[in-house]
Design a protein around this motif. Structure first.
Motif, short mmCIF file in Angstrom:
data_model
loop_
_atom_site.label_atom_id
_atom_site.label_comp_id
_atom_site.label_asym_id
_atom_site.label_seq_id
_atom_site.Cartn_x
_atom_site.Cartn_y
_atom_site.Cartn_z
N CYS A 1 0.85 -1.18 0.00
CA CYS A 1 0.00 0.00 0.00
C CYS A 1 0.89 1.24 0.00
N ARG A 2 0.28 2.38 -0.20
CA ARG A 2 1.04 3.63 -0.13
C ARG A 2 1.45 3.89 1.31
N ASP A 3 2.58 4.53 1.47
CA ASP A 3 3.04 4.88 2.82
C ASP A 3 1.96 5.68 3.54
N GLY A 4 1.74 5.36 4.79
CA GLY A 4 0.76 6.05 5.59
C GLY A 4 -0.63 5.44 5.56
N GLU A 5 -0.87 4.50 4.64
CA GLU A 5 -2.19 3.88 4.54
C GLU A 5 -2.26 2.52 5.22
N GLU A 6 -1.21 2.17 5.95
CA GLU A 6 -1.15 0.86 6.58
C GLU A 6 -2.30 0.63 7.56
N SER A 7 -2.59 1.62 8.40
CA SER A 7 -3.63 1.42 9.41
C SER A 7 -5.01 1.26 8.77
N ARG A 8 -5.26 1.99 7.70
CA ARG A 8 -6.55 1.84 7.00
C ARG A 8 -6.65 0.45 6.39
N LEU A 9 -5.59 -0.01 5.79
CA LEU A 9 -5.58 -1.34 5.19
C LEU A 9 -5.78 -2.41 6.26
N GLU A 10 -5.16 -2.23 7.41
CA GLU A 10 -5.35 -3.18 8.51
C GLU A 10 -6.81 -3.18 8.98
N MET A 11 -7.44 -2.01 9.03
CA MET A 11 -8.84 -1.91 9.41
C MET A 11 -9.73 -2.63 8.40
N LEU A 12 -9.44 -2.44 7.12
CA LEU A 12 -10.22 -3.12 6.08
C LEU A 12 -10.02 -4.63 6.16
N GLY A 13 -8.78 -5.06 6.42
CA GLY A 13 -8.51 -6.48 6.60
C GLY A 13 -9.26 -7.06 7.79
N ALA A 14 -9.38 -6.26 8.85
CA ALA A 14 -10.14 -6.72 10.02
C ALA A 14 -11.61 -6.91 9.68
N MET A 15 -12.14 -6.07 8.79
CA MET A 15 -13.53 -6.23 8.36
C MET A 15 -13.71 -7.56 7.63
N LEU A 16 -12.73 -7.91 6.81
CA LEU A 16 -12.78 -9.19 6.10
C LEU A 16 -12.67 -10.35 7.09
N ALA A 17 -11.71 -10.24 8.00
CA ALA A 17 -11.50 -11.31 8.97
C ALA A 17 -12.74 -11.52 9.83
N GLU A 18 -13.45 -10.46 10.12
CA GLU A 18 -14.67 -10.55 10.92
C GLU A 18 -15.75 -11.36 10.20
N ARG A 19 -15.82 -11.23 8.89
CA ARG A 19 -16.84 -11.94 8.12
C ARG A 19 -16.41 -13.34 7.69
#
Length: 102
Positions: free
Chosen positions: A17-35
């Motif tokens: 991902c672009r620098d600085g977008e790591e936390s957003r990507l982790e949040m989106l990944g958590a949404m996937l992991a939740e489902r």
């Protein structure tokens, strides 16, 4: 360039991902992991591709619901409408007076 490892089920997926977008990507990944558990149950033994498809459909369904809710008109009670009407009438009178004095 940033890099995040998303853990979904028992699998790990490295994602750039672009620098600085790591936390957003982790949040989106958590949404996937939740489902994932629901998708896994629904897919049976059909495999990861089917599980990912079902997760995507779940998220698309949530997105469609959110979009529909955003365009639904909000209900307004009569008291609120009455207050707005009084304020609009006062503004109209003030505008008429200012035009008459100009």
């Amino acid at each position: 360039m940033g890099r995040v490892v998303l853990k979904i089920g028992d699998q790990e997926y490295p994602v750039a991902c672009r620098d600085g977008e790591e936390s957003r990507l982790e949040m989106l990944g958590a949404m996937l992991a939740e489902r994932f558990p629901d998708a896994q149950k629904a897919a049976g033994n059909a495999g990861t591709v089917r599980e990912m498809l079902l997760m995507a459909l779940m998220l698309a369904d949530d997105l469609a619901d959110a979009k529909a809710a955003a365009i639904q008109p909000r209900s307004v009670d009569d008291a609120t409408l009455d207050r707005l009407a009084v304020r609009l009438e006062a503004l109209a009178i003030a505008l008429e007076e200012s035009v008459g004095n100009a």
